[in-house]
Scaffold this motif. Sequence first.
Motif, PDB file in Angstrom:
ATOM      1  N   ARG A  54      -5.179  15.033  12.482  1.00 54.07           N
ATOM      2  CA  ARG A  54      -5.173  14.508  11.902  1.00 54.07           C
ATOM      3  C   ARG A  54      -6.721  15.705  10.586  1.00 54.07           C
ATOM      4  O   ARG A  54      -5.746  15.711   9.535  1.00 54.07           O
ATOM      5  CB  ARG A  54      -6.197  13.373  11.093  1.00 54.07           C
ATOM      6  N   ASP A 103       2.496   4.919   5.559  1.00 52.97           N
ATOM      7  CA  ASP A 103       3.466   7.107   4.944  1.00 52.97           C
ATOM      8  C   ASP A 103       3.368   7.372   6.928  1.00 52.97           C
ATOM      9  O   ASP A 103       4.818   8.062   6.289  1.00 52.97           O
ATOM     10  CB  ASP A 103       2.095   7.756   5.150  1.00 52.97           C
ATOM     11  N   LYS A 136     -11.294  -0.584   2.433  1.00 54.35           N
ATOM     12  CA  LYS A 136     -11.075  -0.721   0.922  1.00 54.35           C
ATOM     13  C   LYS A 136      -9.527  -2.284   1.268  1.00 54.35           C
ATOM     14  O   LYS A 136      -9.623  -3.502   0.916  1.00 54.35           O
ATOM     15  CB  LYS A 136      -9.590  -0.272  -0.119  1.00 54.35           C
ATOM     16  N   ARG A 143      -9.912  16.833   2.888  1.00 59.21           N
ATOM     17  CA  ARG A 143     -10.090  15.098   2.510  1.00 59.21           C
ATOM     18  C   ARG A 143     -10.932  14.528   3.550  1.00 59.21           C
ATOM     19  O   ARG A 143     -11.816  13.711   3.644  1.00 59.21           O
ATOM     20  CB  ARG A 143      -9.259  14.253   2.326  1.00 59.21           C
ATOM     21  N   PHE A 155      -7.387  -1.057  -9.039  1.00 56.63           N
ATOM     22  CA  PHE A 155      -6.704  -2.602  -8.384  1.00 56.63           C
ATOM     23  C   PHE A 155      -7.243  -3.742  -7.616  1.00 56.63           C
ATOM     24  O   PHE A 155      -7.036  -5.271  -8.590  1.00 56.63           O
ATOM     25  CB  PHE A 155      -5.285  -2.955  -7.650  1.00 56.63           C
ATOM     26  N   ALA A 187      -2.676   4.348   6.684  1.00 54.01           N
ATOM     27  CA  ALA A 187      -1.850   5.620   6.689  1.00 54.01           C
ATOM     28  C   ALA A 187      -0.201   4.677   7.450  1.00 54.01           C
ATOM     29  O   ALA A 187       0.779   5.695   8.117  1.00 54.01           O
ATOM     30  CB  ALA A 187      -1.818   6.670   6.738  1.00 54.01           C
ATOM     31  N   GLY A 214       0.952  -0.843  -0.211  1.00 51.97           N
ATOM     32  CA  GLY A 214      -0.086   0.139   0.346  1.00 51.97           C
ATOM     33  C   GLY A 214       0.738   1.410  -0.341  1.00 51.97           C
ATOM     34  O   GLY A 214       2.109   1.351   0.453  1.00 51.97           O
ATOM     35  N   ALA A 215       0.111   2.545   0.206  1.00 55.66           N
ATOM     36  CA  ALA A 215       0.726   3.988  -0.034  1.00 55.66           C
ATOM     37  C   ALA A 215       1.224   4.113  -1.349  1.00 55.66           C
ATOM     38  O   ALA A 215       1.412   3.366  -2.552  1.00 55.66           O
ATOM     39  CB  ALA A 215       2.025   3.753   0.900  1.00 55.66           C
ATOM     40  N   ALA A 216       1.391   5.585  -1.652  1.00 53.14           N
ATOM     41  CA  ALA A 216       2.041   5.761  -2.656  1.00 53.14           C
ATOM     42  C   ALA A 216       3.227   4.926  -3.387  1.00 53.14           C
ATOM     43  O   ALA A 216       4.336   5.065  -2.507  1.00 53.14           O
ATOM     44  CB  ALA A 216       1.699   6.942  -2.940  1.00 53.14           C
ATOM     45  N   GLY A 234      -1.713  -1.325   4.604  1.00 48.92           N
ATOM     46  CA  GLY A 234      -1.880   0.407   4.060  1.00 48.92           C
ATOM     47  C   GLY A 234      -2.682   0.932   2.803  1.00 48.92           C
ATOM     48  O   GLY A 234      -1.928   1.727   2.312  1.00 48.92           O
ATOM     49  N   LEU A 235      -4.067   0.116   2.856  1.00 48.59           N
ATOM     50  CA  LEU A 235      -4.498   0.825   1.828  1.00 48.59           C
ATOM     51  C   LEU A 235      -6.275   1.774   1.686  1.00 48.59           C
ATOM     52  O   LEU A 235      -6.574   2.163   1.065  1.00 48.59           O
ATOM     53  CB  LEU A 235      -5.584  -0.331   0.982  1.00 48.59           C
ATOM     54  N   GLY A 236      -6.530   2.110   3.356  1.00 50.99           N
ATOM     55  CA  GLY A 236      -7.254   3.422   3.168  1.00 50.99           C
ATOM     56  C   GLY A 236      -8.714   2.497   4.238  1.00 50.99           C
ATOM     57  O   GLY A 236      -8.502   1.009   3.364  1.00 50.99           O
ATOM     58  N   LEU A 274      -3.895   2.737  -9.084  1.00 55.79           N
ATOM     59  CA  LEU A 274      -5.434   2.770  -7.833  1.00 55.79           C
ATOM     60  C   LEU A 274      -6.700   1.833  -9.012  1.00 55.79           C
ATOM     61  O   LEU A 274      -5.984   1.391  -9.993  1.00 55.79           O
ATOM     62  CB  LEU A 274      -5.767   3.544  -9.181  1.00 55.79           C
TER      63      LEU A 274
HETATM   64  N1  UDP Z   1      -4.025   3.786  -1.149  1.00 53.44           N
HETATM   65  C1  UDP Z   1      -3.298   2.772  -1.118  1.00 53.44           C
HETATM   66  N2  UDP Z   1      -4.479   2.657  -2.111  1.00 53.44           N
HETATM   67  C2  UDP Z   1      -5.624   3.024  -3.114  1.00 53.44           C
HETATM   68  C3  UDP Z   1      -6.229   3.721  -1.748  1.00 53.44           C
HETATM   69  C4  UDP Z   1      -5.073   4.714  -0.962  1.00 53.44           C
HETATM   70  O1  UDP Z   1      -2.420   2.442  -1.538  1.00 53.44           O
HETATM   71  O2  UDP Z   1      -6.175   2.090  -3.345  1.00 53.44           O
HETATM   72  C5  UDP Z   1      -3.181   4.040   0.554  1.00 53.44           C
HETATM   73  C6  UDP Z   1      -3.164   5.767   0.130  1.00 53.44           C
HETATM   74  O3  UDP Z   1      -2.135   6.240  -0.611  1.00 53.44           O
HETATM   75  C7  UDP Z   1      -2.881   5.788   1.797  1.00 53.44           C
HETATM   76  C8  UDP Z   1      -3.880   4.797   2.690  1.00 53.44           C
HETATM   77  O4  UDP Z   1      -3.739   4.262   1.343  1.00 53.44           O
HETATM   78  O5  UDP Z   1      -1.665   6.029   2.001  1.00 53.44           O
HETATM   79  C9  UDP Z   1      -5.237   5.771   3.383  1.00 53.44           C
HETATM   80  O6  UDP Z   1      -4.469   5.660   4.325  1.00 53.44           O
HETATM   81  P1  UDP Z   1      -5.814   5.902   5.649  1.00 53.44           P
HETATM   82  O7  UDP Z   1      -5.592   5.933   7.114  1.00 53.44           O
HETATM   83  O8  UDP Z   1      -5.716   8.324   5.333  1.00 53.44           O
HETATM   84  O9  UDP Z   1      -7.010   6.206   4.796  1.00 53.44           O
HETATM   85  P2  UDP Z   1      -8.470   6.547   5.430  1.00 53.44           P
HETATM   86  O10 UDP Z   1      -9.051   4.933   6.272  1.00 53.44           O
HETATM   87  O11 UDP Z   1      -8.286   6.916   6.083  1.00 53.44           O
HETATM   88  O12 UDP Z   1      -9.372   6.468   4.057  1.00 53.44           O
END
Ligand code: UDP
Length: 283
Positions: A251, A228, A203, A258, A173, A225, A141-143, A198-200, A171
């Motif tokens: 946060r 990150d 998801k 967002r 996936f 996150a 996960g993460a960018a 770490g996909l939020g 994106l």
């Molecule tokens: N992320 C990812 N792929 C996705 C969607 C999100 O890797 O398709 C990652 C995004 O880059 C970030 C994390 O998921 O690193 C988001 O975590 P966060 O806890 O901020 O998300 P939330 O649960 O608050 O929406």
Amino acid sequence: MFGLIQFPAGTKTKQNAGAASVGRTALFGIEIDPLTMTQAVSRVFDWIVEPPPQCQIVVTPNVDHIVQLQTNAGLQQAYRQAGLVLADGWPVVSASRWVGRPLPERVPGSDLVPEIFRAAEARYLRSPAGSGAKLRVFLLGAAPGVADRAASKIQEAWSGVEIVGTYSPPLGFEKSESECDSILARIDAAQPEVLVLGLGAPKQELWAAKHQDRLSARVALCVGATIDFLAGEKKRAPQWVQALKMEWLHRLLSEPKRLAKRYWHDACVFPRLVWAEFFRLPT
Ligand code: UDP
């Protein structure tokens, strides 16, 4: 009146195998494990030492997840499959105390991961020199590039941890069967003990639950996150802000565009859930 989600008696669902749900605390329509951080880390290491029949999913509900759970059947199912459900935020722990079913403390995913790494380090330092008993971890996960930066920092900070793979999925996936197959194959080739997802939300929980049978890891941690934070890409709230139980505000201020709408919605719904829980008759 806003109702709590109900799971009809006799509903047939896939339940988590290998995890004890006995002793969970029923709150806001879900069941939460009333564990401290130390107990949660210890449970994770039990699974690492003695592999469970299938990968154990760890979820860490915060207010937003609890609000989503009221209407998201897929997320409810993912929670039923989870081996550990840990309260992420202070509002959840405070509300649990107010309604008379107290959780001992908050166990945020972004603290749980470094605590597991610290425990691995302690075990590694205690192990006979050269035994190579490192904890094998995969970061998903993460960018692009962020997980690799996190991997370098983790390996610098905790010598008891070996990052055996990283991957930042493209994106969308999760909708591609071939991409999911390829991710599962990468994980399988790396044979991690711990998968950090770490996909939020939701998801990461939906993906872990859908592929639970095919995940070649002992534990999958759904921790938003955290990758990150470990990479230094996003900053956690300073300790004094956390001590004031205001991490949520930090946060919000760091990603207002967002998060503002989401927090406003949660602020409207969550108090009604707490109120409904407060007047529930004891079971
Ligand atoms: N992320 C990812 N792929 C996705 C969607 C999100 O890797 O398709 C990652 C995004 O880059 C970030 C994390 O998921 O690193 C988001 O975590 P966060 O806890 O901020 O998300 P939330 O649960 O608050 O929406």
